[in-house]
Design a protein around this motif. Structure first.
Motif, PDB file in Angstrom:
ATOM      1  N   LEU A 272      30.864  -1.303  61.080  1.00 25.79           N
ATOM      2  CA  LEU A 272      31.611  -1.076  62.313  1.00 25.79           C
ATOM      3  C   LEU A 272      31.887   0.407  62.502  1.00 25.79           C
ATOM      4  O   LEU A 272      32.011   1.158  61.522  1.00 25.79           O
ATOM      5  CB  LEU A 272      32.954  -1.814  62.274  1.00 25.79           C
ATOM      6  N   ILE A 273      31.997   0.802  63.758  1.00 23.20           N
ATOM      7  CA  ILE A 273      32.565   2.110  64.079  1.00 23.20           C
ATOM      8  C   ILE A 273      33.976   1.874  64.587  1.00 23.20           C
ATOM      9  O   ILE A 273      34.189   1.059  65.489  1.00 23.20           O
ATOM     10  CB  ILE A 273      31.726   2.851  65.122  1.00 23.20           C
ATOM     11  N   VAL A 274      34.924   2.564  63.997  1.00 20.52           N
ATOM     12  CA  VAL A 274      36.336   2.416  64.338  1.00 20.52           C
ATOM     13  C   VAL A 274      36.835   3.707  64.966  1.00 20.52           C
ATOM     14  O   VAL A 274      36.614   4.794  64.427  1.00 20.52           O
ATOM     15  CB  VAL A 274      37.171   2.089  63.071  1.00 20.52           C
ATOM     16  N   LYS A 275      37.461   3.592  66.127  1.00 20.11           N
ATOM     17  CA  LYS A 275      38.114   4.727  66.771  1.00 20.11           C
ATOM     18  C   LYS A 275      39.603   4.646  66.456  1.00 20.11           C
ATOM     19  O   LYS A 275      40.253   3.633  66.735  1.00 20.11           O
ATOM     20  CB  LYS A 275      37.920   4.678  68.286  1.00 20.11           C
TER      21      LYS A 275
ATOM     22  N   LEU B 195      33.063   5.418  60.320  1.00 18.41           N
ATOM     23  CA  LEU B 195      32.069   4.404  60.001  1.00 18.41           C
ATOM     24  C   LEU B 195      32.579   3.587  58.820  1.00 18.41           C
ATOM     25  O   LEU B 195      32.915   4.154  57.770  1.00 18.41           O
ATOM     26  CB  LEU B 195      30.731   5.050  59.651  1.00 18.41           C
ATOM     27  N   VAL B 196      32.653   2.281  59.021  1.00 13.50           N
ATOM     28  CA  VAL B 196      33.131   1.387  57.965  1.00 13.50           C
ATOM     29  C   VAL B 196      31.964   0.499  57.557  1.00 13.50           C
ATOM     30  O   VAL B 196      31.567  -0.411  58.285  1.00 13.50           O
ATOM     31  CB  VAL B 196      34.321   0.526  58.462  1.00 13.50           C
ATOM     32  N   LYS B 197      31.395   0.779  56.388  1.00 19.08           N
ATOM     33  CA  LYS B 197      30.250   0.016  55.911  1.00 19.08           C
ATOM     34  C   LYS B 197      30.685  -1.332  55.350  1.00 19.08           C
ATOM     35  O   LYS B 197      31.766  -1.454  54.766  1.00 19.08           O
ATOM     36  CB  LYS B 197      29.493   0.809  54.846  1.00 19.08           C
ATOM     37  N   SER B 198      29.842  -2.331  55.545  1.00 14.11           N
ATOM     38  CA  SER B 198      30.083  -3.699  55.053  1.00 14.11           C
ATOM     39  C   SER B 198      31.418  -4.246  55.549  1.00 14.11           C
ATOM     40  O   SER B 198      32.075  -5.030  54.862  1.00 14.11           O
ATOM     41  CB  SER B 198      30.028  -3.732  53.520  1.00 14.11           C
ATOM     42  N   ALA B 199      31.825  -3.822  56.751  1.00 16.10           N
ATOM     43  CA  ALA B 199      33.124  -4.225  57.286  1.00 16.10           C
ATOM     44  C   ALA B 199      33.180  -5.710  57.592  1.00 16.10           C
ATOM     45  O   ALA B 199      34.260  -6.306  57.621  1.00 16.10           O
ATOM     46  CB  ALA B 199      33.445  -3.416  58.540  1.00 16.10           C
ATOM     47  N   LYS B 200      32.001  -6.336  57.851  1.00 20.44           N
ATOM     48  CA  LYS B 200      31.986  -7.742  58.214  1.00 20.44           C
ATOM     49  C   LYS B 200      31.849  -8.662  57.004  1.00 20.44           C
ATOM     50  O   LYS B 200      31.844  -9.886  57.152  1.00 20.44           O
ATOM     51  CB  LYS B 200      30.838  -8.004  59.193  1.00 20.44           C
ATOM     52  N   SER B 201      31.753  -8.066  55.834  1.00 25.70           N
ATOM     53  CA  SER B 201      31.620  -8.864  54.614  1.00 25.70           C
ATOM     54  C   SER B 201      32.952  -9.488  54.228  1.00 25.70           C
ATOM     55  O   SER B 201      34.022  -8.894  54.449  1.00 25.70           O
ATOM     56  CB  SER B 201      31.115  -7.980  53.469  1.00 25.70           C
TER      57      SER B 201
END
Length: 247
Positions: free
Chosen positions: A20-23, A35-41
């Motif tokens: 995900l990209i988080v603002k 940038l949050v990697k593996s955010a949906k895991s």
């Protein structure tokens, strides 16, 4: 370089199948993108700390080479659960988030704006007068942006105004006293002008939506971009639906 700050999550969007990209609106660094990697895991360590409208403490890596930073740690401070249970309150918070995304500069500390936004979310979540939160927030944000509205002093003669102003001129920047109004009729109702006086007195507003609408137009006029704020339209639709279902 690792940096630590408080952040209010304004928006997030998918970047890949798992990221995900988080603002976020940071206390020390203004609006930033992460940038949050593996955010949906299901093993994602951040969980609800990066949900939209959450307030968290984060540690992120700033390489200085990109505007997209990597979050290393995130600890939830406040998820504002009561706000999320009410559709109108959620819509009001979304208006704040969209205005901040549109108008705040990236990378610059905006401490006063952060504190006012944090307070507004707390009021929406558990305050005594949540219906006043958006109008008051817009009033403060205009002040922070350098477009303060004179409430206590007449914009023409400069004299202090005791009680309610005789009129209010947004295009001129503030309140008008009885002497300067003279024989002219005011542009606003006595209830509206009473609410202007109640802003600085921190008293509950009679009709916060009226002030909210005028402050919204004032902000859009002065912050340099007159594009539609979609969340504000959504807020009006939410209110219209609530009215129609209770009528």
């Amino acid at each position: 370089m690792l940096k630590q700050t408080k952040v209010i999550v304004l928006h997030r969007m998918p970047y890949s199948d798992s990221s995900l990209i988080v603002k976020g609106f940071c206390f020390d660094f203004g609006v930033q993108s992460f940038l949050v990697k593996s955010a949906k895991s299901h093993k994602n360590p951040f969980k609800s700390s990066l949900d939209p409208l959450a307030e968290s403490e984060i540690v992120f890596h700033d390489s200085g080479k990109s505007d997209l930073h990597f979050i290393r740690e995130a600890t939830l401070i406040d998820w504002f659960p009561n706000l999320r249970k009410d559709l109108e309150k959620t819509a009001m918070a979304e208006v704040m988030a969209e205005i901040l995304l549109r108008y705040l500069p990236t990378g610059l500390s905006q401490e006063l704006e952060f504190r006012y936004t944090e307070k507004a979310l707390q009021v929406l979540d558990r305050g005594k007068c949540p219906q006043d939160a958006l109008a008051r927030w817009m009033w403060h944000i205009a002040d922070c942006a350098g477009y303060a509205l004179s409430v206590d002093d007449c914009i023409r003669c400069g004299n202090s105004i005791s009680g309610n102003p005789a009129d209010f001129l947004f295009e001129s920047g503030g309140a008008l006293c009885k002497d300067c109004l003279g024989f002219f009729l005011p542009h606003y109702s006595p209830e509206f002008l009473s609410d202007i006086a109640r802003l600085t007195a921190r008293m509950p507003l009679h009709d916060p939506r009226a002030l909210e609408g005028e402050f919204f137009k004032y902000l859009k006029t002065h912050l340099g971009e007159n594009r539609e704020i979609k969340s504000y339209r959504w807020l009006q639709e939410v209110r219209g639906y609530a009215f129609s279902t209770t009528d």
